[in-house]
Design a protein around this motif. Structure first.
Motif, PDB file in Angstrom:
ATOM      1  N   VAL A   9       2.542   0.293  13.218  1.00 26.50           N
ATOM      2  CA  VAL A   9       3.677   0.558  13.961  1.00 26.50           C
ATOM      3  C   VAL A   9       4.348   1.774  13.699  1.00 26.50           C
ATOM      4  CG1 VAL A   9       4.062  -2.082  14.258  1.00 26.50           C
ATOM      5  CG2 VAL A   9       4.905  -0.830  12.375  1.00 26.50           C
ATOM      6  N   ASN A  10       4.189   2.540  12.769  1.00 23.61           N
ATOM      7  CA  ASN A  10       5.074   3.864  12.510  1.00 23.61           C
ATOM      8  C   ASN A  10       4.003   5.025  12.168  1.00 23.61           C
ATOM      9  OD1 ASN A  10       7.357   5.172  11.737  1.00 23.61           O
ATOM     10  ND2 ASN A  10       7.286   4.511   9.565  1.00 23.61           N
ATOM     11  N   SER A  11       3.041   4.923  13.273  1.00 25.56           N
ATOM     12  CA  SER A  11       2.377   6.284  13.582  1.00 25.56           C
ATOM     13  C   SER A  11       1.491   6.430  12.363  1.00 25.56           C
ATOM     14  CB  SER A  11       2.972   7.311  13.720  1.00 25.56           C
ATOM     15  OG  SER A  11       3.724   7.366  14.994  1.00 25.56           O
ATOM     16  N   GLY A  12       1.113   5.312  11.362  1.00 26.17           N
ATOM     17  CA  GLY A  12       0.260   5.515  10.429  1.00 26.17           C
ATOM     18  C   GLY A  12       0.903   6.138   9.125  1.00 26.17           C
ATOM     19  N   ALA A  13       2.172   6.458   9.334  1.00 27.14           N
ATOM     20  CA  ALA A  13       2.663   7.171   8.169  1.00 27.14           C
ATOM     21  C   ALA A  13       2.950   6.208   6.885  1.00 27.14           C
ATOM     22  CB  ALA A  13       4.340   7.605   8.502  1.00 27.14           C
ATOM     23  N   ALA A  14       2.763   6.886   5.726  1.00 25.36           N
ATOM     24  CA  ALA A  14       3.039   6.137   4.555  1.00 25.36           C
ATOM     25  C   ALA A  14       4.460   5.624   4.334  1.00 25.36           C
ATOM     26  CB  ALA A  14       2.761   7.026   3.267  1.00 25.36           C
ATOM     27  N   PRO A  15       4.597   4.488   3.932  1.00 30.08           N
ATOM     28  CA  PRO A  15       5.975   4.019   3.724  1.00 30.08           C
ATOM     29  C   PRO A  15       6.726   4.602   2.811  1.00 30.08           C
ATOM     30  CG  PRO A  15       4.444   2.569   2.451  1.00 30.08           C
ATOM     31  CD  PRO A  15       3.617   3.458   3.307  1.00 30.08           C
ATOM     32  N   GLY A  16       8.290   4.635   3.267  1.00 28.78           N
ATOM     33  CA  GLY A  16       9.132   5.389   2.237  1.00 28.78           C
ATOM     34  C   GLY A  16       9.458   4.808   0.855  1.00 28.78           C
ATOM     35  N   SER A  17       8.983   3.349   0.763  1.00 29.12           N
ATOM     36  CA  SER A  17       9.328   3.010  -0.521  1.00 29.12           C
ATOM     37  C   SER A  17       8.191   1.952  -0.782  1.00 29.12           C
ATOM     38  CB  SER A  17      10.758   2.171  -0.638  1.00 29.12           C
ATOM     39  OG  SER A  17      10.993   1.256   0.366  1.00 29.12           O
ATOM     40  N   PRO A  18       7.089   2.441  -1.272  1.00 33.53           N
ATOM     41  CA  PRO A  18       5.840   1.573  -1.224  1.00 33.53           C
ATOM     42  C   PRO A  18       5.978   0.230  -1.973  1.00 33.53           C
ATOM     43  CG  PRO A  18       5.480   3.313  -2.249  1.00 33.53           C
ATOM     44  CD  PRO A  18       6.883   3.672  -1.754  1.00 33.53           C
ATOM     45  N   ALA A  19       6.521   0.233  -3.269  1.00 36.69           N
ATOM     46  CA  ALA A  19       6.687  -0.804  -4.084  1.00 36.69           C
ATOM     47  C   ALA A  19       7.844  -1.652  -3.910  1.00 36.69           C
ATOM     48  CB  ALA A  19       6.612  -0.261  -5.628  1.00 36.69           C
ATOM     49  N   ILE A  20       7.541  -2.951  -4.244  1.00 38.08           N
ATOM     50  CA  ILE A  20       8.770  -4.072  -3.999  1.00 38.08           C
ATOM     51  C   ILE A  20       9.040  -4.834  -5.124  1.00 38.08           C
ATOM     52  CG2 ILE A  20       9.704  -5.948  -2.695  1.00 38.08           C
ATOM     53  CD1 ILE A  20       8.148  -4.858  -0.351  1.00 38.08           C
ATOM     54  N   TYR A  21       9.876  -5.124  -5.947  1.00 36.24           N
ATOM     55  CA  TYR A  21      10.009  -5.866  -7.110  1.00 36.24           C
ATOM     56  C   TYR A  21      11.146  -7.000  -6.879  1.00 36.24           C
ATOM     57  CZ  TYR A  21       8.101  -1.582  -9.143  1.00 36.24           C
ATOM     58  OH  TYR A  21       7.078  -0.653  -9.375  1.00 36.24           O
ATOM     59  N   ILE A  22      11.073  -8.129  -7.710  1.00 33.54           N
ATOM     60  CA  ILE A  22      11.928  -9.091  -7.766  1.00 33.54           C
ATOM     61  C   ILE A  22      13.157  -8.372  -8.541  1.00 33.54           C
ATOM     62  CG2 ILE A  22      12.822 -11.283  -8.304  1.00 33.54           C
ATOM     63  CD1 ILE A  22       9.825 -12.088  -8.104  1.00 33.54           C
ATOM     64  N   LYS A  23      14.386  -8.269  -7.842  1.00 31.56           N
ATOM     65  CA  LYS A  23      15.606  -7.755  -8.404  1.00 31.56           C
ATOM     66  C   LYS A  23      16.198  -8.941  -9.362  1.00 31.56           C
ATOM     67  CE  LYS A  23      19.764  -5.004  -8.652  1.00 31.56           C
ATOM     68  NZ  LYS A  23      20.306  -3.826  -7.552  1.00 31.56           N
ATOM     69  N   SER A  24      16.361 -10.176  -8.767  1.00 27.33           N
ATOM     70  CA  SER A  24      16.766 -11.282  -9.369  1.00 27.33           C
ATOM     71  C   SER A  24      16.392 -12.556  -8.399  1.00 27.33           C
ATOM     72  CB  SER A  24      18.551 -11.078  -9.087  1.00 27.33           C
ATOM     73  OG  SER A  24      18.987 -12.324  -9.527  1.00 27.33           O
TER      74      SER A  24
END
Length: 135
Positions: free
Chosen positions: A80-95
């Motif tokens: 959906v975003n022209s195949g561009a790499a995501p701006g923030s690839p990692a996701i963590y549980i903050k709380s």
């Protein structure tokens, strides 16, 4: 505990596993938009600050509470975003301390720094939760 019509064909050693799925797109300044049709069991996601988001479980008028978080996984939909790499690839549980009151905080991250997703990014989330205190 959440009181939904969950399907009972899930086999796991953990009792009462609930899988919640979401599709979230991001606009300018990391503003999230929840695709409600593809996000059953999540009523909203809000941005608290740079890279910091709170997911609320349930439906519009009712919040679903859970016992604990079992896992969170994600994949970025590059179609959906022209195949561009995501701006923030990692996701963590903050709380996960709010899980018993129906919320989970996630931190989006790039190279060790809290970062908002790029405008146009779309993430697919799978959040596994426990809906039972049975051992």
């Amino acid at each position: 505990m959440a009181a939904r019509a969950f399907r009972r064909n899930h086999q796991a050693l953990e009792p009462a596993v609930v899988d919640i799925f979401a599709r979230v797109s991001f606009g300018a300044s990391g503003a999230p938009t929840l695709d409600a049709a593809n996000s059953k069991g999540i009523s909203k996601i809000v941005r608290n600050g740079t890279g910091d988001y709170t997911v609320t479980f349930g439906i519009t008028a009712q919040v679903d509470n859970y016992l604990k978080v079992l896992s969170v996984s994600h994949v970025w939909d590059q179609t959906v975003n022209s195949g561009a790499a995501p701006g923030s690839p990692a996701i963590y549980i903050k709380s996960s301390s709010g899980i018993t009151t129906g919320t989970l905080r996630l931190l989006f991250n790039s190279a060790g720094t809290a970062t908002d997703p790029t405008s146009g990014d779309v993430v697919l989330l799978r959040i596994a939760l426990s809906n039972s205190s049975a051992g």
